[in-house]
Design an enzyme around this catalytic site. Structure first.
Site, PDB file in Angstrom:
ATOM      1  N   TYR A   1       0.842  -1.201   0.000  1.00  0.00           N
ATOM      2  CA  TYR A   1       0.000   0.000   0.000  1.00  0.00           C
ATOM      3  C   TYR A   1       0.875   1.248   0.000  1.00  0.00           C
ATOM      4  CZ  TYR A   1      -4.511   2.314   0.863  1.00  0.00           C
ATOM      5  OH  TYR A   1      -5.659   3.053   0.751  1.00  0.00           O
TER       6      TYR A   1
ATOM      7  N   TYR B   1      -0.416   6.904   3.736  1.00  0.00           N
ATOM      8  CA  TYR B   1       0.218   5.838   4.504  1.00  0.00           C
ATOM      9  C   TYR B   1       1.711   5.767   4.168  1.00  0.00           C
ATOM     10  CZ  TYR B   1      -4.668   4.778   5.358  1.00  0.00           C
ATOM     11  OH  TYR B   1      -5.983   4.875   5.709  1.00  0.00           O
TER      12      TYR B   1
ATOM     13  N   ARG C   1     -17.284   4.699  -8.332  1.00  0.00           N
ATOM     14  CA  ARG C   1     -18.711   4.462  -8.016  1.00  0.00           C
ATOM     15  C   ARG C   1     -19.451   3.982  -9.259  1.00  0.00           C
ATOM     16  NH1 ARG C   1     -22.799   7.691  -7.397  1.00  0.00           N
ATOM     17  NH2 ARG C   1     -21.580   9.599  -7.497  1.00  0.00           N
TER      18      ARG C   1
ATOM     19  N   ALA D   1     -16.153  -0.546  -4.532  1.00  0.00           N
ATOM     20  CA  ALA D   1     -16.252  -0.640  -3.078  1.00  0.00           C
ATOM     21  C   ALA D   1     -17.717  -0.375  -2.747  1.00  0.00           C
ATOM     22  CB  ALA D   1     -15.330   0.351  -2.407  1.00  0.00           C
ATOM     23  N   ARG D   2     -18.136   0.907  -2.844  1.00  0.00           N
ATOM     24  CA  ARG D   2     -19.527   1.234  -2.518  1.00  0.00           C
ATOM     25  C   ARG D   2     -20.544   0.479  -3.382  1.00  0.00           C
ATOM     26  NH1 ARG D   2     -18.961   7.598  -2.679  1.00  0.00           N
ATOM     27  NH2 ARG D   2     -17.432   6.990  -4.247  1.00  0.00           N
TER      28      ARG D   2
ATOM     29  N   CYS E   1     -25.794   2.156  -5.790  1.00  0.00           N
ATOM     30  CA  CYS E   1     -25.252   3.002  -4.728  1.00  0.00           C
ATOM     31  C   CYS E   1     -25.702   4.441  -4.976  1.00  0.00           C
ATOM     32  CB  CYS E   1     -23.725   2.906  -4.771  1.00  0.00           C
ATOM     33  SG  CYS E   1     -22.894   4.168  -3.820  1.00  0.00           S
TER      34      CYS E   1
ATOM     35  N   CYS F   1     -25.369   0.584   5.229  1.00  0.00           N
ATOM     36  CA  CYS F   1     -25.596   1.100   3.880  1.00  0.00           C
ATOM     37  C   CYS F   1     -27.038   1.548   3.737  1.00  0.00           C
ATOM     38  CB  CYS F   1     -25.276   0.011   2.854  1.00  0.00           C
ATOM     39  SG  CYS F   1     -25.734   0.450   1.169  1.00  0.00           S
TER      40      CYS F   1
ATOM     41  N   ASP G   1     -38.819   6.686  10.841  1.00  0.00           N
ATOM     42  CA  ASP G   1     -38.750   7.917  11.618  1.00  0.00           C
ATOM     43  C   ASP G   1     -39.867   8.049  12.643  1.00  0.00           C
ATOM     44  OD1 ASP G   1     -36.486   8.718  10.320  1.00  0.00           O
ATOM     45  OD2 ASP G   1     -37.539   9.879   8.795  1.00  0.00           O
TER      46      ASP G   1
END
Ligand code: ADP
Ligand code: SF4
Length: 694
Positions: free
Chosen positions: A175, A180, A302, A324-325, A348, A366, A650
């Site tokens: 990575y 990082y 995305r 990912a998403r 997504c 999610c 809600d």
């Protein structure tokens, strides 16, 4: 050309060094909030993607040593042999479906605080990462790496890579992105070294090259080695031999890894919210990589449209479609594309609630997929659901996110469902909110559910149908679900965070008033202590209508909670672009129609602001009238044969849309359980004793 053949290219195998991905769908490493302490939750979460057709499924960041300790943020670890079994659960699960398993080995360098391990963070030159940024601030500084540290990091990487092989991984990562350790070597601002690891780009890239070579040596000949690298900042820097330093780095490493996994530099640009960017937003930064290497390239953006995916391949931008998403929102995205079931894709919406789960240090949540993170814990499968032996007639009142999800889930289980909505359109709060700046993509929450519901012969849906107790008793369903939502209030809070009563004036509005079409008169103050998107978005919306808007909040930032969803920097930018002045750390206390009085949160100093209208974006309370009325006529309800009354969304507990969807799903899944509703299972770490997992 049939739909299937148009997308056939997406289902071609791709060689990644010595291993072969069965197709081009690649679930890139992404945070799940599931550490080694939740091994079954994690394995089931990743397995679902493999079952759904992702050809490669990776872990999130997996620390190679306690000197890379992000606690309290959640991360995986491969520190010693005790960690192997927890990961093996995942690789076995992923392999069951013919996918490859990847592990994102990771050293955070100066971007971690080592709060738990208390080791000085490692860095090229002792420069802390983003030390002025909320969330990265710390009261310790990293140390500069010496020769022993170099040897140690390479050894940790090699050991972790070997353990990864024992755990069954097919692809092992190095990575060098997102601040990082590897990435810190690439940027001269963080790398001021005067030895062979600093200075010219050939030197700055040396540490990353050594990490790749070490990993290759460690894993042997039947495992792929991937390099994950951020290119946003490097691409802005002119190179000496190439167009930019990003070009130079890729050229220098072109033959080293078996795969390039390319991305942006910071979470808000890498995992950017749909409010501010669309599909394939990384392309302008990463589009050159494939021209400089023969190794396969994976990237994200995305991607939910198969046509965009095919275009990425055909135009030579990517070899593998990273997700990912989109893989969280719909683990079965690849299979749905393969089967030509495009209208079943749960796209997504780019709300980034998933990333907020990581910031909250909890397993992923999610908005679109209520089963994410619940695969093991509650046994929820995103595509399969048990049908009931005996169908009940269920009336669902309210067609917002909770009511729609509940009706859909009940319908899938085989109940006879009637959904009634008072308004002329389904969607509840989203019917209005999707018309606000940047929020149109959130309409996918409705599109997916309405699309599915319309095909169900056991679900009938009525608009323009406000129902009260009389109608319900007359209808006499077996079971009733109330999903009537919440309303915004004019409540304020004191500096001690105590409720301070309502502020009433004819020119005080709530978001419900704006939704109903009222436009505030004259200069308007938006006072926001909800802190999520609504205050900022309404300020943008009103400014767009030509209203002169000022934004005030007791928090330290506008829409302060959006730091969790990566939106905060762009909220501020959007407000600045609309010329909306932002005042933070102030409470609203009084308003006389001409002037609002604000109080500084800490000093108590008063600030007077001329304005004609105020929009309070604060507390929401459930719309509880229907339940109260039903409770007042208990005997008639019982006589009508209504066996249970549940609340969802809600109206049960106001919150973000993600919670309303989850709540609607839970009620739909477990309606018959009544008070016992909740199938929550507890995971626990795997402990190895004398080589045996217990
Ligand atoms: P949630 O996020 O929990 O779904 P929303 O406020 O988005 O909540 O949606 C609630 C929906 O319920 C709204 O569309 C509202 O018009 C509808 N509703 C509220 N009361 C009634 C009622 N008595 N009869 C029918 N629909 C109702
Ligand atoms: Fe997409 Fe939102 Fe789900 Fe994240 S939480 S995967 S952004 S729909």
């Amino acid at each position: 050309m049939t739909q299937h053949s148009r997308y056939e290219v997406l289902f071609e195998p791709v060689r990644i060094g010595p291993v072969t991905a069965p197709n081009r769908f690649y679930q890139v490493p992404h945070a799940s909030g599931m550490t080694n302490a939740l091994p079954r939750v994690r394995a089931a979460f990743r397995e679902m993607k493999a079952e759904g057709g992702w050809g490669v499924v990776c872990t999130g960041a997996c620390s190679i040593d306690p000197s890379s300790d992000d606690a309290p943020l959640p991360y995986a670890s491969m520190w010693d042999d005790h960690d192997i079994r927890a990961h093996a659960l995942m690789t076995e699960a992923v392999h069951r479906h013919g996918a490859l398993a990847g592990v994102e080995l990771w050293h955070g360098g100066a971007s971690v605080m080592n709060r738990a391990s208390r080791m000085p963070p490692l860095s090229p030159s002792g420069i802390p990462w983003m030390s002025t940024h909320v969330g990265f601030m710390g009261n310790g500084r990293p140390k500069s790496m010496d020769r022993r540290d170099f040897r140690a990091v390479l050894r940790w990487q090699a050991d972790a890579a070997r353990r990864s092989r024992s755990a069954g991984f097919d692809i092992v990562y190095v990575y060098a992105g997102m601040g990082y350790l590897g990435y810190e070597f690439l940027l001269p601002e963080y790398n001021g070294r005067t030895d062979a690891y600093g200075g010219v780009i050939e030197n700055r890239v040396r540490f990353v090259r050594e990490m790749i070579e070490t990993t290759k040596d460690a894993v042997g000949k039947d495992c792929g080695v991937a390099l994950r690298i951020s290119l946003e900042e490097l691409r802005r820097r002119p190179g000496r031999h190439g167009e930019s330093e990003a070009h130079e780095v890729i050229s220098l490493l072109a033959d080293c890894p078996d795969l390039f996994d390319v991305k942006m530099d910071s979470s808000p640009t890498d995992c950017s919210a749909s409010r501010f960017s669309g599909e394939a937003s990384h392309e302008p930064v990463i589009d050159f990589v494939k021209r400089l290497t023969r190794k396969p390239v994976v990237g994200v953006g995305r991607f939910t449209s198969p046509d965009t995916m095919v275009s990425q391949i055909r135009r030579g931008i990517l070899d593998l479609i990273g997700g990912a998403r989109p893989s969280i929102a719909d683990p079965f995205l690849p299979r749905k594309i393969r089967d030509g079931r495009l209208d079943e894709i749960r796209e997504c919406i780019g709300c980034n609630i998933c990333i907020s789960s990581w910031h909250d240090s909890v397993p992923v949540r999610c908005t679109q997929n209520p089963t994410a993170g619940e695969e093991w814990r509650r046994g929820w499968h995103p595509e399969r659901i048990d049908r009931v032996a005996r169908a009940d007639r269920v009336l669902v009142v309210g067609g917002g996110p909770a009511g729609l999800e509940c009706a859909l889930t009940l319908g899938r289980r085989g109940h006879q469902v009637t959904l009634v909505e008072a308004a002329r359109a389904f969607g509840g709060r989203l019917a209005f909110e999707t018309r606000l700046p940047g929020l149109s993509t959130w309409g996918r929450v409705l599109d997916y559910r309405l699309g599915r519901l319309k095909l169900m012969t056991n679900v009938e849906m009525f608009l323009d149908s406000p129902v009260g107790v009389d109608e319900i008793i007359e209808w006499a369903p077996d079971r009733l679900v109330i999903a009537t939502g919440a309303r915004w209030t004019r409540m304020l809070y004191s500096p001690m965070e105590l409720p301070a009563g309502q502020l009433d004036h004819a020119q005080i509005f709530t978001p419900d008033d704006i939704a109903a079409g009222r436009v505030p008169d004259g200069p308007t103050l938006v006072f926001d202590f909800d802190n999520y998107y609504m205050g900022g978005v309404l300020a943008e919306h009103l400014a767009g209508l030509g209203v002169q808007v000022a934004y005030v909040t007791p928090a330290g930032h506008a829409s302060a909670w959006t730091i969790m969803s990566n939106e905060l920097p762009l909220v501020h930018r959007a407000l600045a672009q609309r010329r909306v002045p932002v005042t933070t750390l102030h409470l609203l206390t009084t308003f006389d129609g001409e002037t609002a009085t604000l109080k500084q949160l800490f000093t108590g100093d008063e600030l007077r602001l001329a304005c004609r209208s105020i929009v309070i974006v604060g507390m929401r309370v459930p719309r509880g009238e229907l339940l109260a009325a039903l409770q007042g006529r208990e005997q008639e309800v019982a006589a009508a044969g209504i066996r249970s009354i549940e609340r969802a969304g809600d109206t049960l507990a106001p919150g973000a849309i993600v919670h309303a969807i989850h709540s609607g799903h839970l009620v739909g899944r477990e309606l018959e359980l009544g008070d016992r509703m909740s199938s929550y299972r507890r995971d626990f770490p795997i402990v190895e004793r004398a080589g045996v997992a217990v």
